[in-house]
Design an enzyme around this catalytic site. Sequence first.
Site, mmCIF file in Angstrom:
data_model
loop_
_atom_site.group_PDB
_atom_site.id
_atom_site.type_symbol
_atom_site.label_atom_id
_atom_site.label_comp_id
_atom_site.label_asym_id
_atom_site.label_seq_id
_atom_site.Cartn_x
_atom_site.Cartn_y
_atom_site.Cartn_z
ATOM 1 N N HIS A 277 92.523 15.892 23.469
ATOM 2 C CA HIS A 277 91.689 15.241 24.480
ATOM 3 C C HIS A 277 92.565 14.795 25.655
ATOM 4 O O HIS A 277 93.613 14.186 25.436
ATOM 5 C CB HIS A 277 90.971 14.029 23.872
ATOM 6 C CG HIS A 277 90.063 13.352 24.837
ATOM 7 N ND1 HIS A 277 88.831 13.870 25.189
ATOM 8 C CD2 HIS A 277 90.214 12.221 25.564
ATOM 9 C CE1 HIS A 277 88.269 13.075 26.083
ATOM 10 N NE2 HIS A 277 89.088 12.066 26.326
ATOM 11 N N SER B 252 96.003 13.190 24.122
ATOM 12 C CA SER B 252 95.991 12.731 22.731
ATOM 13 C C SER B 252 95.526 13.855 21.817
ATOM 14 O O SER B 252 94.617 14.613 22.169
ATOM 15 C CB SER B 252 95.024 11.555 22.556
ATOM 16 O OG SER B 252 95.312 10.511 23.449
ATOM 17 N N ASP C 56 85.388 11.655 20.305
ATOM 18 C CA ASP C 56 86.767 11.377 20.724
ATOM 19 C C ASP C 56 87.341 10.133 20.059
ATOM 20 O O ASP C 56 88.099 9.359 20.664
ATOM 21 C CB ASP C 56 86.864 11.266 22.265
ATOM 22 C CG ASP C 56 86.483 12.566 22.942
ATOM 23 O OD1 ASP C 56 86.745 13.626 22.359
ATOM 24 O OD2 ASP C 56 85.906 12.516 24.035
ATOM 25 N N ASN D 276 91.398 17.612 17.281
ATOM 26 C CA ASN D 276 90.956 17.812 18.662
ATOM 27 C C ASN D 276 92.062 17.374 19.614
ATOM 28 O O ASN D 276 92.855 16.493 19.285
ATOM 29 C CB ASN D 276 89.701 16.980 18.947
ATOM 30 C CG ASN D 276 89.129 17.237 20.328
ATOM 31 O OD1 ASN D 276 89.113 18.385 20.807
ATOM 32 N ND2 ASN D 276 88.666 16.190 21.000
#
Length: 215
Positions: free
Chosen positions: A112, A139, A148, A110
Amino acid sequence: MNKPLTLAVLISGNGSNLQAIIDAIENGELHAEIKAVISNNREAYGLVRASKHGLHTWVIDHRDYSGREQFDHVLQHYIEQINPDFIVLAGFMRILGSAFIRAFEHRILNIHPSLLPDYKGLNTHRRVLDNGESEHGVSIHLVTAELDDGPVIAQERYLIEPGDDVTDLERKGHAIEHRMYPQVLSLLCDNRLTVEGGRLLYEKTPLEQPLRLLN
Ligand code: GRF
């Protein structure tokens, strides 16, 4: 040459990170193949971007399912058929349940818009401005069952300048994201970055700090 890294890219909206990955593949910077672009939102502009490049797209509208488990289950089944090396979350605005994450353990990435572990969740730009922060960042992390959370692979920071608003931070963040995601994927493709037993290794050495890839 290694075989291409195979990807399923999950989006919900604009898809500018998807575009950056497509561009990196097309210009030869990233040796990867996008097997499918999946969106929970049929209006996502990222689907148009994908189609323009001849990519396979699939919409799974979360509103068609009574709960998250059913949605996750159908999504999992579909991705299992494709069996990509990695699932790339690129502005995918649904929280994935722990069963889904376990099914693809250590294979979900992911991006973020914050310096994790600071500012998890939504509206990061608004919150850093409200808190008077002087720097902010981006990030890329491995996805775990916590929102997250998960080991941070790479991180880049940028200054918040006087007068910056949410739009300015979006612009600065995106410019970084569009370089970072293809770079991290390229490291995975070249096996310079590996995940072993949930631990990140860079050049075969445990990663103690997030990578700083841009200069
Ligand atoms: C990015 O800012 C990313 O950090 C966040 O969602 C946004 C997606 O933008 N997770 P786009 O759809 O790739 O343009």
